[in-house]
Design an enzyme around this catalytic site. Structure first.
Site, mmCIF file in Angstrom:
data_model
loop_
_atom_site.group_PDB
_atom_site.id
_atom_site.type_symbol
_atom_site.label_atom_id
_atom_site.label_comp_id
_atom_site.label_asym_id
_atom_site.label_seq_id
_atom_site.Cartn_x
_atom_site.Cartn_y
_atom_site.Cartn_z
ATOM 1 N N THR A 144 8.009 -24.766 -13.090
ATOM 2 C CA THR A 144 7.088 -23.791 -12.331
ATOM 3 C C THR A 144 5.455 -23.963 -13.565
ATOM 4 O O THR A 144 5.189 -23.661 -14.443
ATOM 5 C CB THR A 144 6.925 -22.642 -11.972
ATOM 6 O OG1 THR A 144 6.161 -22.049 -11.770
ATOM 7 C CG2 THR A 144 7.966 -21.543 -13.550
ATOM 8 N N SER A 179 5.568 -13.688 -16.191
ATOM 9 C CA SER A 179 6.490 -13.320 -15.926
ATOM 10 C C SER A 179 8.251 -13.321 -16.627
ATOM 11 O O SER A 179 7.658 -14.511 -17.159
ATOM 12 C CB SER A 179 6.687 -13.241 -14.660
ATOM 13 O OG SER A 179 7.893 -14.115 -14.014
ATOM 14 N N TYR A 181 10.522 -14.262 -15.292
ATOM 15 C CA TYR A 181 11.600 -15.458 -14.476
ATOM 16 C C TYR A 181 10.789 -16.822 -15.346
ATOM 17 O O TYR A 181 11.795 -17.527 -15.522
ATOM 18 C CB TYR A 181 11.000 -15.325 -13.131
ATOM 19 C CG TYR A 181 10.654 -16.595 -11.953
ATOM 20 C CD1 TYR A 181 12.339 -17.068 -11.902
ATOM 21 C CD2 TYR A 181 9.522 -17.422 -11.662
ATOM 22 C CE1 TYR A 181 11.286 -18.315 -11.161
ATOM 23 C CE2 TYR A 181 9.182 -17.981 -11.262
ATOM 24 C CZ TYR A 181 10.249 -18.889 -11.027
ATOM 25 O OH TYR A 181 9.688 -20.033 -10.672
ATOM 26 N N HIS A 182 8.794 -16.549 -15.196
ATOM 27 C CA HIS A 182 8.385 -18.115 -15.028
ATOM 28 C C HIS A 182 9.258 -18.062 -17.237
ATOM 29 O O HIS A 182 9.201 -19.513 -17.679
ATOM 30 C CB HIS A 182 7.174 -17.460 -14.813
ATOM 31 C CG HIS A 182 6.375 -17.670 -14.245
ATOM 32 N ND1 HIS A 182 6.609 -16.609 -12.721
ATOM 33 C CD2 HIS A 182 5.693 -18.517 -13.523
ATOM 34 C CE1 HIS A 182 5.399 -16.255 -12.061
ATOM 35 N NE2 HIS A 182 5.684 -18.010 -11.964
ATOM 36 N N LYS A 185 11.878 -20.236 -16.929
ATOM 37 C CA LYS A 185 11.685 -21.440 -16.622
ATOM 38 C C LYS A 185 11.188 -22.175 -17.837
ATOM 39 O O LYS A 185 11.225 -23.973 -18.314
ATOM 40 C CB LYS A 185 10.849 -21.697 -15.283
ATOM 41 C CG LYS A 185 11.146 -20.917 -14.371
ATOM 42 C CD LYS A 185 12.243 -21.259 -13.405
ATOM 43 C CE LYS A 185 11.626 -22.538 -12.836
ATOM 44 N NZ LYS A 185 12.686 -23.038 -11.808
HETATM 45 N N1 USQ Z 1 -0.705 -11.902 -5.270
HETATM 46 C C1 USQ Z 1 -1.968 -11.475 -4.689
HETATM 47 N N2 USQ Z 1 -1.421 -10.480 -3.701
HETATM 48 C C2 USQ Z 1 -0.551 -10.776 -3.457
HETATM 49 C C3 USQ Z 1 0.597 -11.532 -3.713
HETATM 50 C C4 USQ Z 1 0.101 -11.984 -4.821
HETATM 51 O O1 USQ Z 1 -2.916 -11.222 -4.931
HETATM 52 O O2 USQ Z 1 -0.270 -10.049 -2.338
HETATM 53 C C5 USQ Z 1 -1.172 -13.245 -6.033
HETATM 54 C C6 USQ Z 1 -0.460 -12.673 -7.892
HETATM 55 O O3 USQ Z 1 -0.879 -11.878 -8.660
HETATM 56 C C7 USQ Z 1 -1.037 -14.364 -8.466
HETATM 57 C C8 USQ Z 1 -1.049 -14.871 -6.872
HETATM 58 O O4 USQ Z 1 -1.103 -14.760 -5.963
HETATM 59 O O5 USQ Z 1 -1.796 -14.440 -8.783
HETATM 60 C C9 USQ Z 1 0.176 -15.897 -6.557
HETATM 61 O O6 USQ Z 1 0.767 -14.898 -6.503
HETATM 62 P P1 USQ Z 1 2.429 -15.856 -6.582
HETATM 63 O O7 USQ Z 1 3.860 -14.484 -5.713
HETATM 64 O O8 USQ Z 1 2.510 -16.386 -4.963
HETATM 65 O O9 USQ Z 1 3.180 -16.731 -6.546
HETATM 66 P P2 USQ Z 1 3.940 -16.346 -8.757
HETATM 67 O O10 USQ Z 1 4.710 -15.238 -8.804
HETATM 68 O O11 USQ Z 1 3.833 -17.164 -8.911
HETATM 69 O O12 USQ Z 1 5.529 -17.578 -7.973
HETATM 70 C C10 USQ Z 1 6.301 -18.095 -6.896
HETATM 71 C C11 USQ Z 1 6.891 -18.418 -6.742
HETATM 72 C C12 USQ Z 1 7.786 -18.853 -7.457
HETATM 73 C C13 USQ Z 1 7.449 -20.555 -8.228
HETATM 74 C C14 USQ Z 1 5.531 -20.155 -8.468
HETATM 75 C C15 USQ Z 1 4.718 -21.058 -9.041
HETATM 76 O O13 USQ Z 1 7.674 -17.623 -6.224
HETATM 77 O O14 USQ Z 1 9.730 -19.327 -7.495
HETATM 78 O O15 USQ Z 1 7.409 -20.370 -9.905
HETATM 79 O O16 USQ Z 1 5.206 -19.710 -7.104
HETATM 80 S S1 USQ Z 1 3.695 -20.764 -9.894
HETATM 81 O O17 USQ Z 1 3.079 -19.426 -9.870
HETATM 82 O O18 USQ Z 1 2.472 -21.659 -10.044
HETATM 83 O O19 USQ Z 1 4.419 -20.316 -11.895
#
Ligand code: USQ
Length: 381
Positions: A144, A179, A181-182, A185
């Protein structure tokens, strides 16, 4: 090719299985329904229910004449996993079998422990099963982009050359997740890199950003072939969540200043990237890393796009800034490189208005099933 998909019941696992089956590969999916069970246990069920894997495979066979084999079991159980490898002898392994939610991993000690043990034990078992049963098998592991965090320098594709006191070497690009989780990874990456160096196994690590969308050519064949679509705070990703929020009139929850920038991609591009990795395997002793995103957006930019398209569709939408429940930078530099998969032939599906209209249209069909209590639970870091 004989392709084993671990985590074949998930948001990406099941569409990947159908996509590769459609292209003539022999597919075995393995899953222990961890995601389904967690969603049920903590009351964050997807927008619509999907049949179990056996039923999905039956419908797939009816629609296409093609077979997807199914095995239910826990990849943390090494004797189970080893037997699967010995019987199926995969050419390629696609490893999705992880607890994928950042908020879930931060929920409490039990959730943290489950995330850590499930994710690392599975990756360890994968490396051992490959070594003991099929040493030439190509491991494709879903990493990720969040592993890199948001450093104040350009993010390279997995590796960086460092010159220090007149000498140079190539290292994994620094990783600093936000996090647990991350962080698991990152530990996966380290484990596999160790075994690549030690046992000459072949690995491709796909550093994927948040994925959006719910339809692929294969899911369109029958409603029963649909993928999970979570929109809750734990398992939903931001674009999918915001569209559901827009449809049910719940304000779009921008966390903090909304300047958090990430690389995103369409679920169709996930499948295409996986296929590119499958047909262009890494070499023995190679840990190949691609940044699997197609464009970058801040949360504010996403909210504005979804607001605009949702308004065009007549929805009653507002954007609400909420105190950020996560520990993350809200304004930062972000310049990742993502050329590797394009060089292999990826033709991205960008987040256009048409694509957003398509997702809206699907979600609108299930408007009555949206449970607003799932949208924001305030899981704090
Ligand atoms: N966010 C908001 N409002 C919300 C939900 C999320 O502002 O209601 C923000 C979060 O704070 C974050 C961004 O949107 O800055 C992305 O959040 P997300 O919940 O879409 O993604 P994340 O928690 O990072 O995790 C998701 C997947 C995970 C994958 C990851 C890729 O659940 O399995 O590994 O995206 S990455 O983010 O590039 O690591």
């Amino acid at each position: 090719m004989r392709i084993l998909i671990l985590g074949g019941d998930g948001y990406l696992g099941w569409p990947t299985a159908m996509y590769l089956s459609n292209r003539g590969h022999e597919i075995l999916v393995v899953d222990n329904y961890l995601r389904r069970n967690l969603c049920r246990d903590i009351d964050v069920e997807p927008l619509f229910s999907t049949p179990n894997l056996f039923e999905r495979a039956r419908v797939w066979k009816e629609k296409t004449g093609k077979e997807i084999q199914v095995k239910i079991g826990d990849c943390c159980d090494y004797s189970f996993l080893k037997q699967v490898f010995q019987e199926f002898l995969p050419d390629t392994l696609i490893h999705y079998a992880e607890q994928p939610s950042a908020p879930f991993s931060m929920l409490n000690h039990n959730a943290a422990l489950l995330t850590l043990t499930n994710n690392l034990q599975t990756t360890l078992n994968v490396a051992w099963a490959v070594k003991e049963c099929v040493p030439n098998c190509h491991i494709i592991k879903l990493g990720t982009m969040g592993e890199y965090g948001t450093p104040n320098i350009d993010i390279e594709e997995g590796w960086i050359e460092i010159e220090h006191k007149g000498r140079k070497d190539r290292f994994l690009f620094p990783r600093q997740a936000s996090s647990l989780y991350h962080t698991t990874k990152i530990q996966d990456t380290d484990l596999l890199w160790f075994y690549v160096r030690t046992w000459n196994i072949r690995v491709t690590d796909l550093m994927q950003g948040p994925v959006y969308g719910l339809s692929t050519d294969e899911t369109e064949l029958d409603d029963k072939l649909a993928t999970f679509f979570n929109y809750d705070e734990l398992f939903g990703t931001v674009v999918n969540r915001f569209i559901v929020q827009a449809v049910c009139g719940y304000p779009l929850t921008v966390y903090g200043k909304g300047g958090q920038t990430r690389g995103y991609l369409n679920i169709k591009d996930t499948l295409a990237c996986i296929e590119l990795a499958v047909i262009n395997p890494s070499k023995p002793g190679e840990m190949r890393i691609f940044n699997q995103i197609t464009e970058t957006f801040s949360v504010n930019e996403l909210a504005e796009k979804i607001f605009r398209v949702g308004k065009e569709r007549g929805h009653n939408i507002s954007i609400k800034r909420v105190e950020n429940p996560r520990v993350e930078l809200e304004e930062h530099y972000y310049n990742p490189k993502y050329t590797g998969l394009k060089k292999l032939g990826l033709k991205p599906h960008y987040l256009t208005d048409d694509v957003l209209h398509g997702i809206f249209e699907k979600v609108e069909k299930y408007k009555e099933s949206i449970n607003e209590h799932m949208i924001f639970k305030g899981i704090k870091w």
